[in-house]
Design a protein around this motif. Structure first.
Motif, PDB file in Angstrom:
ATOM      1  N   ASP A  85       0.849  -1.198   0.000  1.00  0.00           N
ATOM      2  CA  ASP A  85       0.000   0.000   0.000  1.00  0.00           C
ATOM      3  C   ASP A  85       0.883   1.246   0.000  1.00  0.00           C
ATOM      4  O   ASP A  85       1.094   1.874   1.037  1.00  0.00           O
ATOM      5  N   PRO A  86       1.409   1.622  -1.169  1.00  0.00           N
ATOM      6  CA  PRO A  86       2.334   2.759  -1.226  1.00  0.00           C
ATOM      7  C   PRO A  86       1.638   4.115  -1.160  1.00  0.00           C
ATOM      8  O   PRO A  86       2.309   5.138  -1.026  1.00  0.00           O
ATOM      9  N   PHE A  87       0.308   4.137  -1.261  1.00  0.00           N
ATOM     10  CA  PHE A  87      -0.414   5.419  -1.304  1.00  0.00           C
ATOM     11  C   PHE A  87      -1.109   5.755   0.022  1.00  0.00           C
ATOM     12  O   PHE A  87      -1.851   6.732   0.114  1.00  0.00           O
ATOM     13  N   LYS A  88      -0.839   4.973   1.051  1.00  0.00           N
ATOM     14  CA  LYS A  88      -1.494   5.173   2.337  1.00  0.00           C
ATOM     15  C   LYS A  88      -1.134   6.534   2.943  1.00  0.00           C
ATOM     16  O   LYS A  88       0.034   6.907   3.022  1.00  0.00           O
ATOM     17  N   ASP A  89      -2.162   7.265   3.336  1.00  0.00           N
ATOM     18  CA  ASP A  89      -2.016   8.566   4.022  1.00  0.00           C
ATOM     19  C   ASP A  89      -1.256   9.599   3.200  1.00  0.00           C
ATOM     20  O   ASP A  89      -0.702  10.559   3.756  1.00  0.00           O
ATOM     21  N   ALA A 180      17.762   5.929  -2.095  1.00  0.00           N
ATOM     22  CA  ALA A 180      17.690   5.881  -0.637  1.00  0.00           C
ATOM     23  C   ALA A 180      16.255   5.967  -0.139  1.00  0.00           C
ATOM     24  O   ALA A 180      15.972   5.607   1.012  1.00  0.00           O
ATOM     25  N   ALA A 181      15.345   6.433  -0.970  1.00  0.00           N
ATOM     26  CA  ALA A 181      13.947   6.563  -0.541  1.00  0.00           C
ATOM     27  C   ALA A 181      13.370   5.217  -0.143  1.00  0.00           C
ATOM     28  O   ALA A 181      12.667   5.099   0.861  1.00  0.00           O
ATOM     29  N   TYR A 182      13.677   4.175  -0.900  1.00  0.00           N
ATOM     30  CA  TYR A 182      13.137   2.852  -0.595  1.00  0.00           C
ATOM     31  C   TYR A 182      13.744   2.305   0.690  1.00  0.00           C
ATOM     32  O   TYR A 182      13.055   1.707   1.522  1.00  0.00           O
ATOM     33  N   ALA A 183      15.045   2.505   0.858  1.00  0.00           N
ATOM     34  CA  ALA A 183      15.719   1.993   2.046  1.00  0.00           C
ATOM     35  C   ALA A 183      15.175   2.642   3.313  1.00  0.00           C
ATOM     36  O   ALA A 183      15.044   1.995   4.347  1.00  0.00           O
ATOM     37  N   GLU A 184      14.827   3.934   3.243  1.00  0.00           N
ATOM     38  CA  GLU A 184      14.367   4.647   4.431  1.00  0.00           C
ATOM     39  C   GLU A 184      12.856   4.540   4.657  1.00  0.00           C
ATOM     40  O   GLU A 184      12.411   4.519   5.804  1.00  0.00           O
ATOM     41  N   GLY A 185      12.095   4.488   3.575  1.00  0.00           N
ATOM     42  CA  GLY A 185      10.648   4.538   3.742  1.00  0.00           C
ATOM     43  C   GLY A 185       9.846   3.603   2.882  1.00  0.00           C
ATOM     44  O   GLY A 185       8.613   3.739   2.802  1.00  0.00           O
ATOM     45  N   GLY A 186      10.502   2.663   2.214  1.00  0.00           N
ATOM     46  CA  GLY A 186       9.785   1.673   1.434  1.00  0.00           C
ATOM     47  C   GLY A 186       9.038   2.244   0.242  1.00  0.00           C
ATOM     48  O   GLY A 186       9.317   3.347  -0.236  1.00  0.00           O
ATOM     49  N   LEU A 189       7.440   6.021   0.546  1.00  0.00           N
ATOM     50  CA  LEU A 189       8.347   7.155   0.447  1.00  0.00           C
ATOM     51  C   LEU A 189       8.928   7.254  -0.965  1.00  0.00           C
ATOM     52  O   LEU A 189       9.188   8.349  -1.463  1.00  0.00           O
ATOM     53  N   THR A 190       9.106   6.122  -1.622  1.00  0.00           N
ATOM     54  CA  THR A 190       9.590   6.138  -2.999  1.00  0.00           C
ATOM     55  C   THR A 190       8.597   6.841  -3.907  1.00  0.00           C
ATOM     56  O   THR A 190       8.973   7.682  -4.738  1.00  0.00           O
ATOM     57  N   VAL A 191       7.324   6.521  -3.770  1.00  0.00           N
ATOM     58  CA  VAL A 191       6.284   7.170  -4.579  1.00  0.00           C
ATOM     59  C   VAL A 191       6.242   8.661  -4.280  1.00  0.00           C
ATOM     60  O   VAL A 191       6.192   9.496  -5.195  1.00  0.00           O
ATOM     61  N   ARG A 192       6.276   9.037  -3.002  1.00  0.00           N
ATOM     62  CA  ARG A 192       6.227  10.452  -2.630  1.00  0.00           C
ATOM     63  C   ARG A 192       7.402  11.217  -3.216  1.00  0.00           C
ATOM     64  O   ARG A 192       7.243  12.336  -3.726  1.00  0.00           O
ATOM     65  N   THR A 193       8.586  10.618  -3.168  1.00  0.00           N
ATOM     66  CA  THR A 193       9.785  11.284  -3.674  1.00  0.00           C
ATOM     67  C   THR A 193       9.710  11.487  -5.182  1.00  0.00           C
ATOM     68  O   THR A 193      10.017  12.564  -5.690  1.00  0.00           O
ATOM     69  N   ASP A 203      -0.220   6.386 -10.551  1.00  0.00           N
ATOM     70  CA  ASP A 203      -1.480   5.649 -10.415  1.00  0.00           C
ATOM     71  C   ASP A 203      -1.280   4.254  -9.845  1.00  0.00           C
ATOM     72  O   ASP A 203      -2.120   3.757  -9.107  1.00  0.00           O
ATOM     73  N   HIS A 204      -0.150   3.618 -10.211  1.00  0.00           N
ATOM     74  CA  HIS A 204       0.096   2.259  -9.745  1.00  0.00           C
ATOM     75  C   HIS A 204       1.580   2.052  -9.467  1.00  0.00           C
ATOM     76  O   HIS A 204       2.436   2.738 -10.033  1.00  0.00           O
TER      77      HIS A 204
END
Length: 524
Positions: A85-89, A180-186, A189-193, A203-204
């Motif tokens: 669930d990468p889009f949560k909150d 580093a986004a994935y390592a720190e926030g999965g 955070l990768t999607v947000r970055t 979208d996906h």
């Protein structure tokens, strides 16, 4: 058929002779079978190791979904995908544009690889638990086009405020490398970055690893790659002679990981990864996978076994893609890397990063948001050609000089026959074709049967683009497809032969983003 095997952007194509091909994964043996250069149809920077293989695996899922397979099959495939669930909150997201945007990331995943595969394909070391591939894939609203944009893993990024998933520590916004986004926030955070950097709403989300990649390549029957010169990399174990190769999953992994083949490092690797992805799409769309429900199910099940996706990417989305993307071909895809301004941008505490060319990058992402193609539309090319023939712009109207062809003459192998009773005609034709640049055998032969009135060009259908280049040099010649003839084209000179018309290779039109369609980066 001739082979376009030069380094991207394909300005210097070369012929790829047949070469031995190693066996299937995971049991590499020294024996091999010859693989002829093939395929008349074509289907497409700075980056780190393996975006091509991850993207190849995942984009193929989308392409396979376009085969018109029934709801029951797609539904059963859906159940095999691990969900995240990468889009949560998520808040303050970019405004949605047109079409569908899929963020594809590749994780190391070498802990799932067998010991035999580790040894065979040099996959030692510990997994990094980070992304070594970040791709943004845009599927057009009309489902006629897939635009693939690579985002270098070392891209300079501004990390949003977040909580570290590993340590639980809260971090303020700070500069980092993109991976580093994935390592720190999965995934979240990768999607947000990426959304923050591109202004494109995702979208996906799809995530794949080593194992899925190798099994997928083997499931589709291997992927054909052309090399203009030998390629060796002691770090990955890659060892390819110049020519055409049918790569197994493990070999393909070596090919897309290698960065010590030449001095181009990541730039060269990016070009090879683009070629590999385009070749995989070509194999998937032309190899019968989409038309065979049983094989489709086998391949798709293999692909999805190691894929993680957002909860919203399920049966309905796959079927929607299937409905809209029927007829998707290699030429429907286009490839580009985000424009880079500085490949060695030093940041204190981080080291060397890749700094984007901000103005050009924003133009690129604006085109994605507006669902515009990144390459020159084929219709525009045709109109430009028509304008030239009709005496349009002075610079486009010049028709003197060699005729433009798609496959370079030096990439086309030709055997000449004399189909008349005129002594020496075969030698004259062979010499004229060679003088124009074609790779003739220099050993013309005499054809059987009665004298031929019209010059004949015979070719294997898989080498149809090469045949068109040859026919352009022999105006009025008859083209005849002969299945199974192989990569050497046959010219039988007839009584109508007068001379060979000079030809030259046509430079690919990449447009302002230097994007290229996938059909320009596979074996011609």
């Amino acid at each position: 058929m001739g082979l376009r095997c030069s380094r991207f952007p394909l300005s210097h194509p070369r012929r790829c002779p047949p070469v031995p091909t190693p066996p299937r994964t995971p049991r590499p043996r020294p024996t091999a079978r010859p693989v002829p250069a093939r395929r008349g149809r074509r289907v497409a920077a700075v980056a780190r190791p393996r975006w091509g293989m991850r993207m190849a695996t995942t984009l193929s899922v989308l392409v396979l979904g376009a085969g018109g397979i029934g709801h029951a099959v797609v539904t059963s495939l859906d159940t095999g995908i691990t969900r995240v669930d990468p889009f949560k909150d998520m808040k303050n997201r970019p405004q949605a544009g047109h079409g569908m945007n899929v963020l594809v990331v590749g994780t190391d995943g070498r802990e799932k690889v067998s010991e035999e595969e580790r040894r065979a394909y040099r996959l030692g070391g510990e997994p990094c638990h980070c992304t070594d591939t970040v791709m943004l894939v845009h599927i057009s609203e009309d489902r006629d086009r897939a635009s693939v944009v690579s985002l270098p893993r070392d891209s300079y990024a501004e990390m949003p405020e977040h909580v570290d998933e590993t340590t639980g520590e809260r971090h303020q916004a700070h500069p980092v490398k993109l991976n580093a986004a994935y390592a720190e926030g999965g995934p979240g955070l990768t999607v947000r970055t990426v959304e923050s950097m591109t202004g494109v709403k995702i979208d996906h989300y799809l995530e794949v690893d080593f194992t899925s990649f190798m099994k997928t390549v083997d499931a589709v029957g291997g992927v054909e790659i052309c090399t203009a010169r030998p390629m060796r990399d002691t770090h990955t174990g890659l060892d390819l002679a110049a020519g055409t190769h049918e790569l197994t999953g493990g070999q393909a992994l070596q090919y897309v990981r290698s960065r010590h083949v030449d001095g181009a490092s990541d730039l060269g690797r990016m070009e090879r990864q683009q070629r590999f992805l385009a070749a995989l799409i070509d194999r998937t769309t032309t190899g019968g996978v989409l038309l065979n429900p049983v094989r489709f199910r086998q391949v798709a099940t293999t692909m999805l076994g190691s894929v993680r996706a957002d909860r919203g990417f399920g049966t309905d989305q796959m079927l929607a893609l299937a409905k809209g993307m029927r007829g998707f071909t290699p030429a429907s895809s286009e490839f580009v890397s985000v424009p880079v301004g500085d490949v060695a941008f030093e940041v204190e505490g981080i080291g060397s990063t890749v700094k984007w060319d901000a103005p050009k990058a924003q133009q690129l992402f604006q085109a994605l948001r507006e669902d515009r193609p990144l390459t020159v539309p084929k219709g525009a090319e045709a109109r430009a050609d028509a304008s030239a023939e009709a005496g349009g712009r002075p610079e486009a109207a010049a028709t003197s000089g060699p005729k433009a062809v798609e496959v370079a003459p030096k990439a086309v192998r030709v055997q000449v026959y004399n189909g008349t009773r005129i002594n020496g005609l075969g030698r004259r034709v062979d010499d004229a074709l060679r003088a124009t640049g074609f790779d003739t055998t220099r050993a013309p032969r005499t054809a059987d049967g009665p004298p031929l009135r019209r010059t004949l060009v015979e070719y294997d259908p898989r080498w149809d683009r090469s045949a068109k280049s040859l026919a352009a040099a022999l105006p009025g010649a008859e083209l005849r497809a002969v299945r199974g003839q192989g990569g050497t084209l046959r010219v039988t000179a007839g009584l109508d032969y007068r001379a060979v018309t000079p030809v030259r290779v046509e430079e690919p039109k990449t447009g302002r983003f230097e994007a290229v369609t996938g059909d320009r980066v596979v074996c011609p």
